[in-house]
Design a protein around this motif. Structure first.
Motif, PDB file in Angstrom:
ATOM      1  N   LYS A  46     -18.599 -42.736   8.129  1.00 21.12           N
ATOM      2  CA  LYS A  46     -17.201 -42.964   7.795  1.00 21.12           C
ATOM      3  C   LYS A  46     -16.330 -41.863   8.382  1.00 21.12           C
ATOM      4  O   LYS A  46     -16.605 -40.682   8.204  1.00 21.12           O
ATOM      5  N   THR A  47     -15.290 -42.242   9.093  1.00 22.00           N
ATOM      6  CA  THR A  47     -14.314 -41.290   9.616  1.00 22.00           C
ATOM      7  C   THR A  47     -13.044 -42.038   9.982  1.00 22.00           C
ATOM      8  O   THR A  47     -13.096 -43.196  10.402  1.00 22.00           O
ATOM      9  N   ASN A  48     -11.911 -41.376   9.819  1.00 21.51           N
ATOM     10  CA  ASN A  48     -10.654 -41.933  10.313  1.00 21.51           C
ATOM     11  C   ASN A  48     -10.138 -41.126  11.503  1.00 21.51           C
ATOM     12  O   ASN A  48      -8.999 -41.266  11.915  1.00 21.51           O
ATOM     13  N   PHE A  49     -11.005 -40.249  12.034  1.00 20.36           N
ATOM     14  CA  PHE A  49     -10.770 -39.451  13.233  1.00 20.36           C
ATOM     15  C   PHE A  49      -9.755 -38.327  13.035  1.00 20.36           C
ATOM     16  O   PHE A  49      -9.403 -37.647  13.998  1.00 20.36           O
ATOM     17  N   THR A  50      -9.320 -38.088  11.793  1.00 23.84           N
ATOM     18  CA  THR A  50      -8.479 -36.923  11.537  1.00 23.84           C
ATOM     19  C   THR A  50      -9.325 -35.671  11.336  1.00 23.84           C
ATOM     20  O   THR A  50      -8.782 -34.560  11.276  1.00 23.84           O
ATOM     21  N   ARG A  76     -13.095 -49.730  13.387  1.00 23.53           N
ATOM     22  CA  ARG A  76     -12.514 -48.441  13.765  1.00 23.53           C
ATOM     23  C   ARG A  76     -11.284 -48.523  14.661  1.00 23.53           C
ATOM     24  O   ARG A  76     -10.646 -47.504  14.919  1.00 23.53           O
ATOM     25  N   LYS A  78      -8.153 -49.586  14.548  1.00 22.28           N
ATOM     26  CA  LYS A  78      -6.836 -49.142  14.082  1.00 22.28           C
ATOM     27  C   LYS A  78      -6.762 -47.630  13.983  1.00 22.28           C
ATOM     28  O   LYS A  78      -5.811 -47.003  14.496  1.00 22.28           O
ATOM     29  N   ASN A  79      -7.749 -47.012  13.348  1.00 23.41           N
ATOM     30  CA  ASN A  79      -7.730 -45.554  13.175  1.00 23.41           C
ATOM     31  C   ASN A  79      -7.906 -44.818  14.491  1.00 23.41           C
ATOM     32  O   ASN A  79      -7.254 -43.795  14.735  1.00 23.41           O
ATOM     33  N   LEU A  80      -8.798 -45.331  15.352  1.00 21.27           N
ATOM     34  CA  LEU A  80      -9.029 -44.650  16.621  1.00 21.27           C
ATOM     35  C   LEU A  80      -7.813 -44.756  17.533  1.00 21.27           C
ATOM     36  O   LEU A  80      -7.421 -43.771  18.179  1.00 21.27           O
ATOM     37  N   ALA A  82      -4.743 -45.062  16.575  1.00 19.59           N
ATOM     38  CA  ALA A  82      -3.728 -44.188  15.995  1.00 19.59           C
ATOM     39  C   ALA A  82      -3.986 -42.736  16.373  1.00 19.59           C
ATOM     40  O   ALA A  82      -3.062 -41.983  16.712  1.00 19.59           O
ATOM     41  N   ALA A  83      -5.254 -42.316  16.335  1.00 19.78           N
ATOM     42  CA  ALA A  83      -5.595 -40.941  16.698  1.00 19.78           C
ATOM     43  C   ALA A  83      -5.329 -40.685  18.173  1.00 19.78           C
ATOM     44  O   ALA A  83      -4.815 -39.622  18.555  1.00 19.78           O
TER      45      ALA A  83
END
Length: 243
Positions: A46-50, A76, A78-80, A82-83
């Motif tokens: 689990k990670t949102n890349f922050t 992943r 959406k989060n990737l 965004a990062a």
């Protein structure tokens, strides 16, 4: 200072010794007194890349790319994206590069969706492009040559996005338009194996510097003695570039 390097799918995208890129980033940071943590990111991680400062994706076969494509696009994307749009530093090689684009169309006609972070797409070709590659890159206002080794049949086409460099020798993205790789903000894709970073210390330091600037504000990293790397780099250039 400390940087966290996220290594995505080290069990799946692990062809051609590209783990050497992780080792190079780690060592070049440590030589400067920068602490480094390498964080493996598997399908079930689990990670949102922050929580990462530099993200690395390597290459894999079509079978592994299907597994990665499902995980990236379904869990992943959406989060990737965004990062990436928030200037996360990303290096993607071969299969990882393809999956940051819009899609990869296999030789059987199956279309593996990418996350669309890079405005590019890839289609399977009928010729495998295997040879040394030399490109001229223009990054951060500095022009320099990069060397590597390509081994791919996928042909990548850029749309509204800049290449990493212009091909001097070799095939590059598709063997047709003389472009190699792609770059968007702090995200880079390339077909250069070898691995690419030990052979091209300027490029490795651009990745490190961009991650430092994003996390800590503008702080110039100390220069290193890359004379040996440049000797080997120049030997490759002299061997394959015809004057």
């Amino acid at each position: 200072m400390k940087l966290v390097i996220g290594h995505m799918y080290p069990d799946l995208l692990n062809l051609y010794g590209d783990r050497g890129n992780i080792l190079t980033l780690k060592r070049r940071c440590e030589w400067r007194g920068i602490d480094v943590e390498v964080k493996p990111i598997m399908v079930d991680t689990k990670t949102n890349f922050t929580d990462v400062d530099i993200l690395f994706l390597g290459g894999g076969s079509d079978r592994e790319q299907k597994i990665v494509s499902d995980d990236l696009t379904l869990k992943r994307a959406k989060n990737l994206k965004a990062a990436i749009n928030d200037y996360l530093t990303v290096l993607s090689i071969c299969g990882g590069y393809q999956l940051l684009g819009k899609y990869y169309k296999t030789g059987t006609g199956n279309k593996l969706p990418g996350i669309g972070a890079l405005d590019a797409y890839t289609v399977a070709g009928n010729r495998r492009m295997i040879e040394n590659v030399i490109i001229e890159a223009d990054l951060n206002g500095k022009k320099f040559k990069m060397v590597g080794f390509e081994n791919h049949s996928g042909k990548t086409y850029l749309e509204n996005i800049k290449p990493l460099g212009i091909v001097i020798s070799g095939n590059g993205n598709n063997g047709e338009d003389h472009m190699e790789g792609a770059m968007y903000k702090n995200t880079y894709g390339t077909y250069l194996h070898g691995p690419v970073l030990p052979k091209n210390p300027e490029f490795a330091d651009i990745l490190i510097q961009s991650a430092i600037n994003r996390k800590y504000g503008k702080k110039e990293i100390d220069p290193l003695d890359d004379s040996f790397e440049h000797i080997t780099q120049n030997a490759i250039i002299k061997r394959f570039v015809k004057k």
